[in-house]
Enzyme design. Sequence first.
Site, PDB file in Angstrom:
ATOM      1  N   GLY A  40       0.797  -1.223   0.000  1.00  0.00           N
ATOM      2  CA  GLY A  40       0.000   0.000   0.000  1.00  0.00           C
ATOM      3  C   GLY A  40       0.827   1.270   0.000  1.00  0.00           C
ATOM      4  O   GLY A  40       0.298   2.364  -0.199  1.00  0.00           O
ATOM      5  N   CYS A  81     -27.266 -10.024 -18.008  1.00  0.00           N
ATOM      6  CA  CYS A  81     -26.564  -9.642 -19.229  1.00  0.00           C
ATOM      7  C   CYS A  81     -27.414 -10.044 -20.438  1.00  0.00           C
ATOM      8  O   CYS A  81     -27.905 -11.178 -20.539  1.00  0.00           O
ATOM      9  CB  CYS A  81     -25.207 -10.343 -19.286  1.00  0.00           C
ATOM     10  N   CYS A  92     -25.277 -12.952 -22.282  1.00  0.00           N
ATOM     11  CA  CYS A  92     -24.960 -14.265 -21.704  1.00  0.00           C
ATOM     12  C   CYS A  92     -25.801 -14.578 -20.483  1.00  0.00           C
ATOM     13  O   CYS A  92     -25.587 -15.582 -19.826  1.00  0.00           O
ATOM     14  CB  CYS A  92     -23.479 -14.358 -21.362  1.00  0.00           C
ATOM     15  N   CYS A 139     -22.293  -7.675 -19.923  1.00  0.00           N
ATOM     16  CA  CYS A 139     -21.125  -7.821 -19.055  1.00  0.00           C
ATOM     17  C   CYS A 139     -20.064  -6.813 -19.465  1.00  0.00           C
ATOM     18  O   CYS A 139     -19.761  -6.673 -20.650  1.00  0.00           O
ATOM     19  CB  CYS A 139     -20.501  -9.208 -19.211  1.00  0.00           C
ATOM     20  N   CYS A 180     -18.094 -12.889 -20.565  1.00  0.00           N
ATOM     21  CA  CYS A 180     -19.316 -12.993 -21.358  1.00  0.00           C
ATOM     22  C   CYS A 180     -19.143 -14.043 -22.472  1.00  0.00           C
ATOM     23  O   CYS A 180     -19.981 -14.910 -22.661  1.00  0.00           O
ATOM     24  CB  CYS A 180     -19.635 -11.625 -21.952  1.00  0.00           C
TER      25      CYS A 180
END
Lengths: 246, 258, 301
Positions: free
Chosen positions: C34, C243, C246, C268, C274
Amino acid sequence: MVTDNPSAVMHLPLLSVEDVSKSFTIHLRGGVRLPVVANVTFDVSSGECLVLGGPSGIGKSSILRMIFGNYAVDAGRILVRDRSSGDVADLASGDPRLVLSLRRDHIGYVSQFLRAIPRVSALDVVAEPLLARGVEHKLASNRAAAMLERLNLPPALFNLPPATFSGGEKQRVNIARGFMIEYPILLLDEPTASLDETNRDVVVGMIREKLIAGTAILGIFHDIPVREAVATKIIDVAAFSTREAA
Amino acid sequence: MNSEPILSVRKLEKRYGNFIGCTDVSFDVWPGEVIAIVGESGSGKTTLLNCISTRLERSSGEIRYRLRDRRFPDLAELSEAELRFLMRTDWGFVHQNPADGLRMRVSAGANVGERLMAVGDRNYGEIRRRASDWLERVEIAASRIDDMPVSFSGGMRQRLQIARNLVTHPRLIFMDEPTGGLDVSVQARVLDLLRMLVSDLGLSVIIVTHDLGVARLLSQRIIVMKSGRIVEQGLTDRVMDDPSHPYTQLLVASILEN
Amino acid sequence: MTNPSLPAYNFAYLDEQTKRMIRRAILKAIAVPGYQVPFASRDMPMPYGWGTGGVQVTASILGPDDVLKVIDQGADDTTNAVSIRAFFAKVADVATTTRTEDATIIQTRHRIPETPLAHGQIIVYQVPIPEPLRFLEPRETETRVMHALEEYGLVHVKLYEDIAQHGHIATTYAYPVKVEGRYVMDPSPIPKFDNPKMHHSPALQLFGAGREKRIYALPPFTDVVSLDFEDHPFTVQRFDCRCALCDAQDVYMDEVITDDRGGRMFVCSDTDHCETRRSEGCQGAGLPQHCTAKAGWEAAE
């Protein structure tokens, strides 16, 4: 100094002024020195009202101001005795914190003029000494209102800032404030100067109550009837003055 | 009365090369006490304030501060982390220009709440409630809580800055001409508010001002500075009613009568 | 003067000294999760803002056996993704793929793939602004001290402002996280939908900011906590719809406008996800549709 016997303390003065002198040095006028008073010596005991006499300009107010710590002292001692312990503190040589603590617990002062604080109501001005000692706000306000009523201040004025009040109204606010707390020593600088006869009598009554309660009072009263009504002893400040009487 | 000072300054000096910012400054501050530092522009009063509040590095001398655990270290002994923690919890700093002490582009509520969040408060509702309480204490309507300080008047901004500083219940507040940029009527309101808050919260305050009226109203003790040195200090009313140093006499003589 | 015995480019474009410098920065970043490690960012043959930081990180860790995938907003077929993939195919001659599970290195802008990342994979994020505190504290000297001393109250000031103005935390991308209980980090402009995927991910996550010359990292299985308030906990947006292609649910959707009469569809955002589903036989409702995703967003907050 500590005394074991409290009853012995009762007879000792609460305030002793010893050989105090004061002068002003005016640097803006080339350092000219203006002597005010010298060798001021007196005691004030519990229940006593000592009145400083003498003509204007002789240094009476200056003496009160020195005892309140408002003016510095050139020489001498101002001894303030604690009523219960008998301990003595010298205000004249004390640092600011000692002066503040003596003002808080020992010495009250009613000046000639009220120094008004913007936006603060008359009631709050009077209640402030109680609030500063931790008294609850509602109770402090009630006691302040009672005191102002006794001094015949119109209730319509209670919630207004005193800046716009007349001289007599301001003075009554000032007196009320000074009398809110049971100070062992009370300094009064012409508290009745701008009051009418009715209110003058109220103030006289209040002073007498303080004396009965054992307060040691040191005052300046030009008003002869008031002086005669409250004084237990009068001393002539001319004896201490280093100036020509004005 | 507490017998231990909260702050103790000894022989403090700040030099800029050969130029003296302030020198030979010694004084103590006790809990609950308001000390005014007065003097004209260039007298070193702001330099002194900045040195004590560690916003400026001193050249020499001691500055000791009483921590909540009663230790009394020189501020130079504290790590930067400890100092910064002090600054956002135990201390406050009220700037003359509120924009220097506020985040002008976040809401009033967030300005007040920032210190709470900085010390770990993570409850939005509670932070907001306390911010709203403080806004009311400084006489800002709670309905303005989501407004930006840029939309506030000068007096409101200054009151917001005061609230932002007091929300963590600090013990020592530094103020640099807190009413310097305000109109007279607005000034009276801010002064009155400061006076009440200082006595209600028992704050210790070091306030720099060139206005002796402000010093008289707020402070118990006063320090008069000239050319970087203390020329007189003592009880505020005594110094003003019976000034002994020529410079103090000049200052007092220059006040307009009211 | 050109020497025909020398190749036009070093492997993966950057010279070896530069790659070593960047690898040192990466190692340091992994050691202090970080923390933003400064590095000497190079000029790349692309403008700032197009992924110069990510490209340098990728170039420094790429080996001849790696398989590279590049996505932009979840898609493998947008200009930026296609260009960067082609770039490395040319200068490093590495294999490329669009399939998440086949890739060893995935460079990304704005998304984390829907397919969970696996041990051994590395994801490289392109970062425009690495400093999460900048929006309230513009001084870099000050933000560095704030990171050093863990003074992170300001991040909550930002979240407070969101709630005060919108009634909920309205930050939906570049949502600040705290790493291993220590550094507050900007996860780059991924949707906050993807934030939970960073937490305890088995993959190594590297972040490169080219213009700002910073690299930071999340080693595998690092704690990554999205910041919030007790009474306004972190939540991700949900989509009520499926979606259109899909039929997937619980994935991040893109809204596609299909005509000028209000027709639209949701698909997607992750094209690989997808396509994989469709190849497995899943089929959506097709277009156009009138999905209530908008209401779903609000309901999720």
